[in-house]
Scaffold this motif. Structure first.
Motif, PDB file in Angstrom:
ATOM      1  N   VAL A  36       0.846  -1.195   0.000  1.00 19.87           N
ATOM      2  CA  VAL A  36       0.000   0.000   0.000  1.00 19.87           C
ATOM      3  C   VAL A  36       0.881   1.244   0.000  1.00 19.87           C
ATOM      4  CG1 VAL A  36      -1.672   1.345   1.333  1.00 19.87           C
ATOM      5  CG2 VAL A  36      -1.934  -1.129   1.155  1.00 19.87           C
ATOM      6  N   LEU A  37       0.515   2.223  -0.826  1.00 18.92           N
ATOM      7  CA  LEU A  37       1.163   3.534  -0.843  1.00 18.92           C
ATOM      8  C   LEU A  37       0.115   4.576  -0.472  1.00 18.92           C
ATOM      9  CD1 LEU A  37       3.640   5.371  -1.563  1.00 18.92           C
ATOM     10  CD2 LEU A  37       2.632   5.566  -3.847  1.00 18.92           C
ATOM     11  N   LEU A  38       0.235   5.166   0.713  1.00 20.52           N
ATOM     12  CA  LEU A  38      -0.657   6.241   1.147  1.00 20.52           C
ATOM     13  C   LEU A  38      -0.113   7.557   0.622  1.00 20.52           C
ATOM     14  CD1 LEU A  38      -0.908   5.129   4.882  1.00 20.52           C
ATOM     15  CD2 LEU A  38      -2.586   4.653   3.095  1.00 20.52           C
ATOM     16  N   LEU A 187       5.452   4.967  -7.057  1.00 20.07           N
ATOM     17  CA  LEU A 187       5.072   3.565  -7.228  1.00 20.07           C
ATOM     18  C   LEU A 187       6.217   2.742  -7.805  1.00 20.07           C
ATOM     19  CD1 LEU A 187       1.397   3.826  -8.565  1.00 20.07           C
ATOM     20  CD2 LEU A 187       2.141   2.869  -6.378  1.00 20.07           C
ATOM     21  N   ARG A 188       7.170   3.404  -8.502  1.00 21.11           N
ATOM     22  CA  ARG A 188       8.287   2.671  -9.091  1.00 21.11           C
ATOM     23  C   ARG A 188       9.211   2.089  -8.034  1.00 21.11           C
ATOM     24  NH1 ARG A 188       8.053   7.022 -12.942  1.00 21.11           N
ATOM     25  NH2 ARG A 188       9.747   8.148 -11.909  1.00 21.11           N
ATOM     26  N   ALA A 189       9.128   2.602  -6.805  1.00 24.12           N
ATOM     27  CA  ALA A 189       9.950   2.061  -5.714  1.00 24.12           C
ATOM     28  C   ALA A 189       9.163   1.042  -4.892  1.00 24.12           C
ATOM     29  CB  ALA A 189      10.437   3.196  -4.816  1.00 24.12           C
ATOM     30  N   CYS A 190       7.992   0.635  -5.387  1.00 23.28           N
ATOM     31  CA  CYS A 190       7.134  -0.310  -4.662  1.00 23.28           C
ATOM     32  C   CYS A 190       6.863  -1.535  -5.543  1.00 23.28           C
ATOM     33  CB  CYS A 190       5.807   0.358  -4.301  1.00 23.28           C
ATOM     34  SG  CYS A 190       5.969   1.826  -3.264  1.00 23.28           S
ATOM     35  N   PRO A 191       6.405  -2.629  -4.949  1.00 25.34           N
ATOM     36  CA  PRO A 191       6.053  -3.813  -5.743  1.00 25.34           C
ATOM     37  C   PRO A 191       4.962  -3.488  -6.765  1.00 25.34           C
ATOM     38  CG  PRO A 191       6.211  -4.376  -3.419  1.00 25.34           C
ATOM     39  CD  PRO A 191       6.288  -2.890  -3.500  1.00 25.34           C
ATOM     40  N   PRO A 192       4.910  -4.261  -7.867  1.00 24.30           N
ATOM     41  CA  PRO A 192       3.932  -3.965  -8.936  1.00 24.30           C
ATOM     42  C   PRO A 192       2.479  -3.991  -8.482  1.00 24.30           C
ATOM     43  CG  PRO A 192       5.626  -5.483  -9.705  1.00 24.30           C
ATOM     44  CD  PRO A 192       5.821  -5.359  -8.223  1.00 24.30           C
ATOM     45  N   ASP A 193       2.152  -4.761  -7.429  1.00 23.68           N
ATOM     46  CA  ASP A 193       0.751  -4.872  -7.011  1.00 23.68           C
ATOM     47  C   ASP A 193       0.355  -3.822  -5.983  1.00 23.68           C
ATOM     48  OD1 ASP A 193       2.208  -5.706  -4.856  1.00 23.68           O
ATOM     49  OD2 ASP A 193       0.927  -7.440  -4.385  1.00 23.68           O
ATOM     50  N   THR A 194       1.183  -2.801  -5.823  1.00 20.18           N
ATOM     51  CA  THR A 194       0.928  -1.808  -4.776  1.00 20.18           C
ATOM     52  C   THR A 194      -0.359  -1.023  -5.046  1.00 20.18           C
ATOM     53  OG1 THR A 194       3.274  -1.566  -4.282  1.00 20.18           O
ATOM     54  CG2 THR A 194       1.829   0.242  -3.612  1.00 20.18           C
ATOM     55  N   LEU A 195      -1.164  -0.884  -4.011  1.00 13.36           N
ATOM     56  CA  LEU A 195      -2.405  -0.108  -4.087  1.00 13.36           C
ATOM     57  C   LEU A 195      -2.131   1.316  -3.619  1.00 13.36           C
ATOM     58  CD1 LEU A 195      -5.555   0.069  -4.372  1.00 13.36           C
ATOM     59  CD2 LEU A 195      -5.646  -0.558  -1.937  1.00 13.36           C
ATOM     60  N   ALA A 196      -2.409   2.305  -4.470  1.00 17.11           N
ATOM     61  CA  ALA A 196      -2.258   3.711  -4.098  1.00 17.11           C
ATOM     62  C   ALA A 196      -3.561   4.192  -3.464  1.00 17.11           C
ATOM     63  CB  ALA A 196      -1.915   4.555  -5.313  1.00 17.11           C
ATOM     64  N   VAL A 197      -3.466   4.723  -2.263  1.00  9.76           N
ATOM     65  CA  VAL A 197      -4.646   5.188  -1.521  1.00  9.76           C
ATOM     66  C   VAL A 197      -4.452   6.663  -1.189  1.00  9.76           C
ATOM     67  CG1 VAL A 197      -6.042   4.930   0.556  1.00  9.76           C
ATOM     68  CG2 VAL A 197      -5.024   2.910  -0.523  1.00  9.76           C
ATOM     69  N   ARG A 198      -5.324   7.505  -1.736  1.00  7.28           N
ATOM     70  CA  ARG A 198      -5.217   8.943  -1.477  1.00  7.28           C
ATOM     71  C   ARG A 198      -6.068   9.341  -0.285  1.00  7.28           C
ATOM     72  NH1 ARG A 198      -3.411  13.614  -3.183  1.00  7.28           N
ATOM     73  NH2 ARG A 198      -4.642  15.513  -2.917  1.00  7.28           N
ATOM     74  N   LEU A 199      -5.485  10.100   0.634  1.00 11.73           N
ATOM     75  CA  LEU A 199      -6.223  10.632   1.780  1.00 11.73           C
ATOM     76  C   LEU A 199      -6.748  12.012   1.420  1.00 11.73           C
ATOM     77  CD1 LEU A 199      -4.369   8.389   3.081  1.00 11.73           C
ATOM     78  CD2 LEU A 199      -4.526   9.726   5.189  1.00 11.73           C
ATOM     79  N   GLY A 200      -8.053  12.187   1.547  1.00 13.13           N
ATOM     80  CA  GLY A 200      -8.667  13.470   1.236  1.00 13.13           C
ATOM     81  C   GLY A 200      -9.061  14.231   2.493  1.00 13.13           C
ATOM     82  N   ALA A 201      -9.795  15.308   2.297  1.00 10.79           N
ATOM     83  CA  ALA A 201     -10.191  16.180   3.405  1.00 10.79           C
ATOM     84  C   ALA A 201     -11.235  15.495   4.285  1.00 10.79           C
ATOM     85  CB  ALA A 201     -10.746  17.486   2.847  1.00 10.79           C
TER      86      ALA A 201
END
Length: 567
Positions: A36-38, A187-201
């Motif tokens: 996971v990438l927050l 994401l290039r420094a993470c595994p290919p299956d990494t899920l990007a999760v954006r934190l909003g307001a």
């Protein structure tokens, strides 16, 4: 408002508030063996979510590797690598091929001359081998906070290994500061299956919960609304604004921006300092409930508004929307910091110009008030008229704010008196659901009011603010009856509330009916048709529910003319 803030012992700064859905999504990905990438802007709560997820998943991991980079150390090569592998090197050193072990030890300890250029392949393979060796003993969790500050050498090595781990049980949990959607390169420094999760307001309700949790309890609903608007829903900004308010001896005047602490001003002052003085004065014209247009700024005397706004947009201070000509700040905090930094006379000058340029009477009155020092009956009258207009438009919260400004600018011997206008503002606040503000206004009026009508009106606000918890204000009723004396109009108001108390607190329909009938009789005697109609409506409803034989007659009385559109 509390002035003695201390963070309570029960407070957990790492408690995640308002992120249930995204935490669940991230948890599911980690539980299934993914990464996971927050990502999100500064202060949005990435580190808090990361710590919570790391704590949950640490129990399932055989090894947890951690690093938290800082901007000041981002130029030091292999620093993040040393944080990650420094404590486990002894466990895996003998499992690495000699050349890889030598290169990795040199990079981690600083001994030797290891560089990516000279030992690039050996170092890349060493990091990959090290992760595989650790994973042979159980799942590995790599936790990296502030990923944007990772030194470039460590980021390159992690990325190389992450892309080649395959089914090796290594998960990465990272947090990175980004604006908009600029997370792809991380994401290039993470595994290919990494899920990007954006934190909003956060929503206003979530900001309120956060402030309560961190000890800023008892803030009026209107203040929480202003904190949410100024912070843009950013939790760090909201907490800093709450802390600044707790330290203020006096809350800001209605309609004024909140005090912006130095800690938050520093985030935008570097860009504001690049603006010319004239451009700053033009942007002060943006201190409106609704974003101004260049045409309005021209009307307010800012002849070079377009060029000055273009300069601000280039610095990232204004949002650029070609199809929308309005001048919008990129973040509400920029507007608040600009206002906080401006000298008082420049603020007043900006408000004075806008009070003549704005077309909406409510906007004109608000700016006129903020441009005026001391009492002024004409300004007070304009504000009272604007409050009535806001009330008619169905905006009671705005009406309450304008009413308080009207009271502030009303001379002590004015008519209506300042406290009359405050009580009208309190009643508007009740309608808006801002019961804490209404209660505070009424209690303040009661400390000095001597006129029975004002005192009873204030007691009615206190009772209304209690909502369904009428039992909590039992002590108010005897005081209200005493202040009403033998005035039938005032007594009718009190007995109408006693009817509600009998029904809500005691569940006594007979007593409720009797109090409502008495209130209707008193109101009729006083010629107060509105209160009479409210009491008759209550009496008719109660009698209908009781199956009382008088119900049809009471309904008929309630439907007789004259009627009141507000009942």
């Amino acid at each position: 408002m509390r002035r003695d803030f201390q963070e309570p012992a029960r407070c957990r700064p790492d408690l995640v508030i308002g992120r249930d859905e995204l935490v669940t999504t991230a948890r599911e990905r980690l539980t299934s063996g993914g990464s996971v990438l927050l990502h999100g802007p500064a202060g949005i709560g990435k580190s808090t979510v990361l710590r919570a997820l790391a704590a949950e998943n640490s129990f399932q991991a055989g090894t947890v590797l951690r690093c938290s980079a800082t901007e000041s150390e981002s130029h030091l090569p292999f620093l993040a690598l040393a944080d990650l592998f420094g404590l486990v090197l002894d466990r895996i050193a003998d499992k690495l091929p000699g050349a890889q072990r030598t290169a990795l030890e040199s990079a981690l300890t600083g001994r030797g001359e290891s560089t990516l250029q000279r030992d690039g392949l050996a170092l890349r393979l060493a990091v990959l081998s090290a992760l595989r060796a650790l994973a042979a003993d159980g799942p590995v969790l790599v936790v990296a906070d502030d990923f944007q500050w990772l030194d470039s050498a460590s980021a390159e090595l992690l990325g190389f290994a992450a892309r080649r781990l395959g089914d090796t049980p290594v998960r990465m949990l990272c947090a990175v500061r980004t604006e908009a959607q600029e997370y792809d390169r991380y994401l290039r420094a993470c595994p290919p299956d990494t899920l990007a999760v954006r934190l909003g307001a956060l929503t206003r309700a979530q900001v309120s919960t956060l402030l309560d949790h961190r000890g800023y309890t008892g803030l009026p609903r209107s203040t929480v609304r202003d904190i949410h608007r100024t912070s843009g829903g950013n939790p760090l900004f909201a907490l800093e604004l709450g802390r600044a308010l707790a330290r203020e001896p006096h809350p800001p005047r209605p309609g004024e921006p909140l005090p912006v602490p130095t800690s938050l001003r520093a985030l935008v002052l570097s860009r504001l300092d690049l603006l010319s003085d004239e451009a700053r004065r033009t942007l002060l014209g943006g201190q409106r409930r609704r974003p101004p247009t260049p045409a309005l700024l021209h009307a307010a005397g800012r002849d070079n508004a377009e060029a000055e706004c273009a300069q601000a947009a280039e610095l990232g201070l204004l949002a650029t929307e070609p199809e929308a000509p309005a001048v919008r700040f990129a973040h509400p905090l920029i507007s608040a910091a600009l206002y906080a930094e401006a000298p008082a006379h420049e603020r007043r000058a900006a408000h004075a110009a806008l009070s003549t340029a704005a077309s909406d009477p409510i906007e004109r009155a608000r700016h006129l008030a903020l441009a005026t020092i001391g009492t002024d009956p004409d300004v007070a009258a304009s504000l009272a008229d604007a409050a009535a207009l806001a009330r008619d438009r169905g905006a009671p919260s705005v009406a309450a704010s304008l009413g308080l400004l009207a009271a502030r600018h009303t001379p002590a011997d004015g008519r209506p008196a300042p406290d009359e206008r405050r009580l009208q503002a309190a009643e508007d606040a009740i309608t808006a659901g801002e019961v804490d503000l209404a209660r505070d206004i009424a209690r303040e009026v009661l400390t000095r009011a001597t006129v029975p009508a004002e005192r009873v009106r204030a007691w009615m606000v206190v009772i209304e603010a209690a909502g369904q918890a009428l039992g909590d204000v039992d002590a108010v009723f005897p005081q209200a009856l005493a202040d009403a004396g033998d005035d039938p109009r005032l007594l009718a108001l009190v007995h109408y509330q006693l009817a509600w108390r009998a029904l809500v607190v005691e569940g006594d329909f007979a007593e409720a009916r009797q109090e409502a009938a008495h209130a209707a009789e008193l109101a009729a005697r006083a010629g107060d048709r509105r209160t009479e109609l409210m009491a008759l409506s209550f009496q008719a409803s109660t009698e209908t529910l009781m199956g009382h034989p008088n119900a049809p007659a009471t309904v008929k009385r309630a439907l007789q003319e004259p009627q009141d559109p507000h009942v």
